[in-house]
Design a protein around this motif. Structure first.
Motif, PDB file in Angstrom:
ATOM      1  N   UNK A 152       0.854  -1.101   0.108  1.00 59.48           N
ATOM      2  CA  UNK A 152      -0.136  -0.161   0.105  1.00 59.48           C
ATOM      3  C   UNK A 152       0.900   1.258   0.062  1.00 59.48           C
ATOM      4  N   UNK A 153       0.421   2.538  -0.457  1.00 60.61           N
ATOM      5  CA  UNK A 153       1.219   3.592  -0.757  1.00 60.61           C
ATOM      6  C   UNK A 153       0.246   4.741  -0.273  1.00 60.61           C
ATOM      7  N   UNK A 154       1.178   5.831   0.465  1.00 58.93           N
ATOM      8  CA  UNK A 154       0.271   7.124   0.833  1.00 58.93           C
ATOM      9  C   UNK A 154       1.168   8.237   0.032  1.00 58.93           C
ATOM     10  N   UNK A 186      -3.440  11.179  -0.280  1.00 57.10           N
ATOM     11  CA  UNK A 186      -4.010   9.910  -1.242  1.00 57.10           C
ATOM     12  C   UNK A 186      -3.553   8.803  -0.957  1.00 57.10           C
ATOM     13  N   UNK A 187      -4.391   7.658  -0.439  1.00 54.71           N
ATOM     14  CA  UNK A 187      -4.168   6.252  -0.358  1.00 54.71           C
ATOM     15  C   UNK A 187      -4.149   5.588  -1.559  1.00 54.71           C
ATOM     16  N   UNK A 188      -3.122   4.782  -1.635  1.00 55.39           N
ATOM     17  CA  UNK A 188      -3.080   4.067  -3.167  1.00 55.39           C
ATOM     18  C   UNK A 188      -2.984   2.483  -2.636  1.00 55.39           C
ATOM     19  N   UNK A 189      -4.188   1.607  -2.780  1.00 53.62           N
ATOM     20  CA  UNK A 189      -4.023   0.327  -2.197  1.00 53.62           C
ATOM     21  C   UNK A 189      -3.422  -0.662  -3.651  1.00 53.62           C
ATOM     22  N   UNK A 190      -3.566  -1.909  -3.300  1.00 51.12           N
ATOM     23  CA  UNK A 190      -2.839  -2.737  -4.055  1.00 51.12           C
ATOM     24  C   UNK A 190      -3.491  -2.845  -5.490  1.00 51.12           C
ATOM     25  N   UNK A 233      -7.939   6.862  -2.699  1.00 53.97           N
ATOM     26  CA  UNK A 233      -8.897   7.424  -1.554  1.00 53.97           C
ATOM     27  C   UNK A 233      -8.146   8.525  -1.039  1.00 53.97           C
ATOM     28  N   UNK A 234      -8.964   9.698  -1.149  1.00 55.58           N
ATOM     29  CA  UNK A 234      -8.699  10.794  -0.770  1.00 55.58           C
ATOM     30  C   UNK A 234      -8.738  10.943   0.860  1.00 55.58           C
ATOM     31  N   UNK A 235      -7.929  11.278   1.588  1.00 54.07           N
ATOM     32  CA  UNK A 235      -8.051  11.542   3.199  1.00 54.07           C
ATOM     33  C   UNK A 235      -7.516  12.992   3.495  1.00 54.07           C
ATOM     34  N   UNK A 236      -8.278  13.800   4.341  1.00 54.75           N
ATOM     35  CA  UNK A 236      -8.048  15.163   4.618  1.00 54.75           C
ATOM     36  C   UNK A 236      -6.570  15.059   5.446  1.00 54.75           C
ATOM     37  N   UNK A 237      -6.712  14.400   6.617  1.00 53.77           N
ATOM     38  CA  UNK A 237      -5.472  14.612   7.540  1.00 53.77           C
ATOM     39  C   UNK A 237      -5.578  13.135   8.302  1.00 53.77           C
ATOM     40  N   UNK A 238      -4.351  12.667   8.201  1.00 56.85           N
ATOM     41  CA  UNK A 238      -4.194  11.097   9.036  1.00 56.85           C
ATOM     42  C   UNK A 238      -2.937  11.172   9.989  1.00 56.85           C
ATOM     43  N   UNK A 248     -12.244   8.060  11.245  1.00 57.23           N
ATOM     44  CA  UNK A 248     -12.006   6.750  10.385  1.00 57.23           C
ATOM     45  C   UNK A 248     -10.776   6.122  10.586  1.00 57.23           C
ATOM     46  N   UNK A 249     -10.861   5.046  11.269  1.00 57.75           N
ATOM     47  CA  UNK A 249      -9.829   4.218  11.675  1.00 57.75           C
ATOM     48  C   UNK A 249      -9.921   2.855  10.780  1.00 57.75           C
ATOM     49  N   UNK A 250      -8.454   2.772   9.737  1.00 57.43           N
ATOM     50  CA  UNK A 250      -8.315   1.607   9.032  1.00 57.43           C
ATOM     51  C   UNK A 250      -7.294   0.747   9.751  1.00 57.43           C
ATOM     52  N   UNK A 251      -7.615  -0.695   9.713  1.00 54.46           N
ATOM     53  CA  UNK A 251      -6.746  -1.605  10.094  1.00 54.46           C
ATOM     54  C   UNK A 251      -5.828  -2.247   9.214  1.00 54.46           C
ATOM     55  N   UNK A 252      -4.897  -2.931   9.502  1.00 56.24           N
ATOM     56  CA  UNK A 252      -3.890  -3.539   8.694  1.00 56.24           C
ATOM     57  C   UNK A 252      -4.815  -4.520   7.723  1.00 56.24           C
ATOM     58  N   UNK A 253      -5.690  -5.086   8.318  1.00 56.14           N
ATOM     59  CA  UNK A 253      -6.574  -6.214   7.483  1.00 56.14           C
ATOM     60  C   UNK A 253      -7.373  -5.410   6.587  1.00 56.14           C
ATOM     61  N   UNK A 254      -7.545  -4.090   6.386  1.00 54.34           N
ATOM     62  CA  UNK A 254      -8.496  -3.470   5.593  1.00 54.34           C
ATOM     63  C   UNK A 254      -9.861  -3.102   5.915  1.00 54.34           C
ATOM     64  N   UNK A 255      -9.966  -3.554   7.279  1.00 48.86           N
ATOM     65  CA  UNK A 255     -11.079  -3.435   7.885  1.00 48.86           C
ATOM     66  C   UNK A 255     -11.444  -1.719   8.109  1.00 48.86           C
ATOM     67  N   UNK A 256     -12.477  -1.268   8.257  1.00 51.99           N
ATOM     68  CA  UNK A 256     -12.661   0.349   8.481  1.00 51.99           C
ATOM     69  C   UNK A 256     -13.648   0.414   9.763  1.00 51.99           C
ATOM     70  N   UNK A 257     -13.256   1.093  10.553  1.00 51.19           N
ATOM     71  CA  UNK A 257     -14.183   1.640  11.688  1.00 51.19           C
ATOM     72  C   UNK A 257     -14.366   3.169  11.536  1.00 51.19           C
ATOM     73  N   UNK A 258     -15.788   3.485  11.703  1.00 52.53           N
ATOM     74  CA  UNK A 258     -16.030   5.004  12.020  1.00 52.53           C
ATOM     75  C   UNK A 258     -16.489   5.121  13.255  1.00 52.53           C
ATOM     76  N   UNK A 259     -16.444   6.304  13.974  1.00 50.50           N
ATOM     77  CA  UNK A 259     -16.834   6.737  15.105  1.00 50.50           C
ATOM     78  C   UNK A 259     -16.249   7.878  15.697  1.00 50.50           C
ATOM     79  N   UNK A 260     -16.635   8.394  16.692  1.00 47.71           N
ATOM     80  CA  UNK A 260     -16.316   9.327  17.679  1.00 47.71           C
ATOM     81  C   UNK A 260     -15.009   8.946  18.525  1.00 47.71           C
ATOM     82  N   UNK A 261     -13.882   9.609  18.395  1.00 42.28           N
ATOM     83  CA  UNK A 261     -12.742   9.160  18.910  1.00 42.28           C
ATOM     84  C   UNK A 261     -12.674   9.571  20.524  1.00 42.28           C
TER      85      UNK A 261
END
Lengths: 86, 88
Positions: free
Chosen positions: A28-30, A49-53, A58-63, B31-44
């Motif tokens: 994966x790339x960012x 920008x998240x670039x998956x396999x 996918x655009x993300x504002x701040x991570x 939004x929290x993304x896990x290494x497995x690709x699962x995405x969780x959304x919620x209030x931190x």
């Protein structure tokens, strides 16, 4: 940018505020603007920008990116590369 | 916010580093993304230096659709790829 006699983390520190390309262990790339990082090289990135396999973008504002799975970072990289000549 | 983890700079509140960013987004939708690709959304609700995360109103999202509602949830930090502040 001169990289002579520069420690690896000093190079990353020079990239704060500019674009960076991050390649993760799984492929994966960012691409985004580096806002900051810590001793574990966890990174705060903006306008990401998240670039998956399968090249889905996918655009993300701040991570906050976990440094655990970071493999390589390319200062100024935009996710493109130059093929080597035969 | 709990700071039991071994955060290298113990949350000093500068939004330019990871700990500052975290204190900035406490209480906000993420939004929290896990290494497995699962995405969780919620209030931190809280994060620590291990990136262990407590989420309120936690939902599991797949292909843009909510597939499960978990309510209050704890995510162990070693599984986390990223925490993203939702723009809305």
């Amino acid at each position: 940018m001169s990289v002579d006699n520069l420690l690896p983390l000093e190079l990353i520190d020079k990239c704060v505020g500019s674009q960076i390309w991050i390649l993760m262990n799984g492929g994966k790339e960012f691409v985004g603007t580096l806002i900051g990082f810590d001793d574990y090289v966890n990174m705060v990135l903006e306008d990401v920008t998240e670039i998956d396999l399968n090249s889905t973008r996918t655009k993300l504002p701040k991570i906050l990116l976990n440094g655990n799975n970071i493999c390589m970072m390319v200062p100024g990289g935009d996710g493109t590369w130059v093929e080597a000549e035969e | 916010m709990s700071t039991n983890g071994d955060s290298p700079e113990e949350f000093k509140g500068d939004s330019r580093d990871p700990s500052g960013f975290l204190s900035e987004i406490i209480g906000a939708p993420v939004t929290v993304k896990l290494n497995s690709g699962i995405i969780y959304k919620g209030d931190l609700q809280s994060v620590d230096g291990y990136m262990n995360i407590a989420l309120e109103r936690c939902e599991e999202v797949s292909e843009g659709k909510v597939i499960r509602r978990w309510g209050d949830a704890f995510v162990r930090g070693n599984n986390v790829t990223y925490i993203s502040a939702d723009s809305s």
